[in-house]
Write a protein that holds these residues in place. Sequence first.
Motif, PDB file in Angstrom:
ATOM      1  N   ASP A   1     -17.142  39.611  23.428  1.00  0.00           N
ATOM      2  CA  ASP A   1     -16.845  39.061  24.748  1.00  0.00           C
ATOM      3  C   ASP A   1     -16.156  37.714  24.584  1.00  0.00           C
ATOM      4  N   VAL A   2     -15.017  37.562  25.236  1.00  0.00           N
ATOM      5  CA  VAL A   2     -14.265  36.308  25.217  1.00  0.00           C
ATOM      6  C   VAL A   2     -14.218  35.775  26.640  1.00  0.00           C
ATOM      7  N   VAL A   3     -14.834  34.616  26.844  1.00  0.00           N
ATOM      8  CA  VAL A   3     -14.840  33.979  28.158  1.00  0.00           C
ATOM      9  C   VAL A   3     -13.603  33.104  28.278  1.00  0.00           C
ATOM     10  N   LEU A   4     -12.888  33.245  29.382  1.00  0.00           N
ATOM     11  CA  LEU A   4     -11.682  32.461  29.619  1.00  0.00           C
ATOM     12  C   LEU A   4     -11.960  31.421  30.690  1.00  0.00           C
ATOM     13  N   GLU A   5     -11.860  30.165  30.286  1.00  0.00           N
ATOM     14  CA  GLU A   5     -12.111  29.052  31.204  1.00  0.00           C
ATOM     15  C   GLU A   5     -10.991  28.035  31.065  1.00  0.00           C
TER      16      GLU A   5
ATOM     17  N   PRO B   1     -11.727  36.535  34.354  1.00  0.00           N
ATOM     18  CA  PRO B   1     -12.557  35.508  33.719  1.00  0.00           C
ATOM     19  C   PRO B   1     -12.869  35.744  32.248  1.00  0.00           C
ATOM     20  N   GLY B   2     -12.571  36.931  31.754  1.00  0.00           N
ATOM     21  CA  GLY B   2     -12.853  37.195  30.347  1.00  0.00           C
ATOM     22  C   GLY B   2     -12.342  38.562  29.933  1.00  0.00           C
ATOM     23  N   VAL B   3     -12.322  38.791  28.631  1.00  0.00           N
ATOM     24  CA  VAL B   3     -11.936  40.083  28.092  1.00  0.00           C
ATOM     25  C   VAL B   3     -12.960  40.512  27.064  1.00  0.00           C
TER      26      VAL B   3
ATOM     27  N   GLU C   1      -7.258  34.419  20.443  1.00  0.00           N
ATOM     28  CA  GLU C   1      -8.401  35.119  19.845  1.00  0.00           C
ATOM     29  C   GLU C   1      -7.848  36.337  19.114  1.00  0.00           C
ATOM     30  N   VAL C   2      -8.486  36.702  18.000  1.00  0.00           N
ATOM     31  CA  VAL C   2      -8.018  37.866  17.259  1.00  0.00           C
ATOM     32  C   VAL C   2      -9.198  38.499  16.530  1.00  0.00           C
TER      33      VAL C   2
ATOM     34  N   HIS D   1      -3.610  41.074  26.615  1.00  0.00           N
ATOM     35  CA  HIS D   1      -4.652  41.663  25.765  1.00  0.00           C
ATOM     36  C   HIS D   1      -3.999  42.777  24.952  1.00  0.00           C
ATOM     37  N   LEU D   2      -3.759  42.498  23.665  1.00  0.00           N
ATOM     38  CA  LEU D   2      -3.039  43.441  22.807  1.00  0.00           C
ATOM     39  C   LEU D   2      -4.001  44.433  22.188  1.00  0.00           C
ATOM     40  N   ARG D   3      -3.669  45.693  22.324  1.00  0.00           N
ATOM     41  CA  ARG D   3      -4.506  46.748  21.784  1.00  0.00           C
ATOM     42  C   ARG D   3      -4.192  47.000  20.316  1.00  0.00           C
ATOM     43  N   ALA D   4      -5.108  47.655  19.641  1.00  0.00           N
ATOM     44  CA  ALA D   4      -4.871  48.049  18.251  1.00  0.00           C
ATOM     45  C   ALA D   4      -3.632  48.938  18.184  1.00  0.00           C
TER      46      ALA D   4
END
Length: 386
Positions: free
Chosen positions: A16-20, A41-43, A89-90, A156-159
Amino acid sequence: MPSPALVPTPVPATRDVVLEPPAVAMVWTGVGRPHETVAVPGVVLGAGETLVAIELATVCGSDVHTVEGHRSAPTPLVLGHEYVGRVTEVAPGVRAVDGASVNVGDRIVWSIMASCRDCDRCRRGLPQKCRGLLKYGHERIQPRWELTGGFATHAHLRAGTAIVRVGETLRAEVLAPAACGTATAWAALSRADEVADVDDATVLILGGGLIGLTACAMARQRGATVVLADPDPSRRVLAARFGAAQVVDPRDDRALAAALAATGSAEFGIVLEASGAPRAVGTALEVVGVGGVVVLVGSVFPTEPLPVDPERLVRGLVTIRGVHNYAPKDLDAAVRYLRDHAADHPFEELVSARYPLAQIDQALDAAAAGAAVRVAVDPRDAQRRR
């Protein structure tokens, strides 16, 4: 039994990545409707995935075709598939096309699509036609994948996405179109080169949009003599600055023959059709020389069928190739071309209008008007204001 010190720490499948502040996406819901602003708010970042803060996006012609109803598209979606950004993020193990690890802070461009890399088409070298293809700017948003296109603050880049690190030197206006137009131009010339050597060839390019102008510059750098045809006088002026030896108005039936004669060549060995106009496609098939190749790039929306003279193609030993999107190697090569040669031609001037993300509808209107080769969308103001 291994000692506790030797037991590897499990890597979570998702994170979980929170975007603030929250990410902002401009969501298109259908023809004739304004975009809606959606806060994300997050991905949830899965294996092989990457989160990118978008620095700049540009409006491709296919974005315009979609909002005008000329192409079907699943709604709601986030349009935009030409972009440059920075990794925030990666997931572990994500690698760029050159094999290097992708790290937080890297400035990148990424492909228009994510492919499985394992189906029959991917194994044949056609990842752009993967059986499970996902295309940025073309997919319906869904839970856990809302940041699906370029008209947003983040992607949000997918595999399975091809990623190319681009460094800090080139301006965003030069790099953003690489993800579609520039890489497609490279792919078109590469496919032509498999039939007729681009070096020292006489090349006709029909259409002076971003693909046509970029292919002109690329072919000229290879030593080709280029004739570019476009009905817009301003595009013909640009074409000369991008290396065209001759520019013509395709509506003048005599101009093309005169331009060919002026090059000193007897025939066109390569014809690249980059406009999608049915008349231009017909011209391409009519004027290509014996043993030549016609590369069709611009026909990405429905048109009326064209009559074809098969005897002309057979006796002329003509090859026809269709190019739609590109492979990862083409994106990598296109970026390398820009690194080495962007200063040779006015690539920065191709993006001649810039709009904040909140004005995406105005940006699309400006792109539809056609005065600018590319219109830019800048998402950074949206992020600062939240």
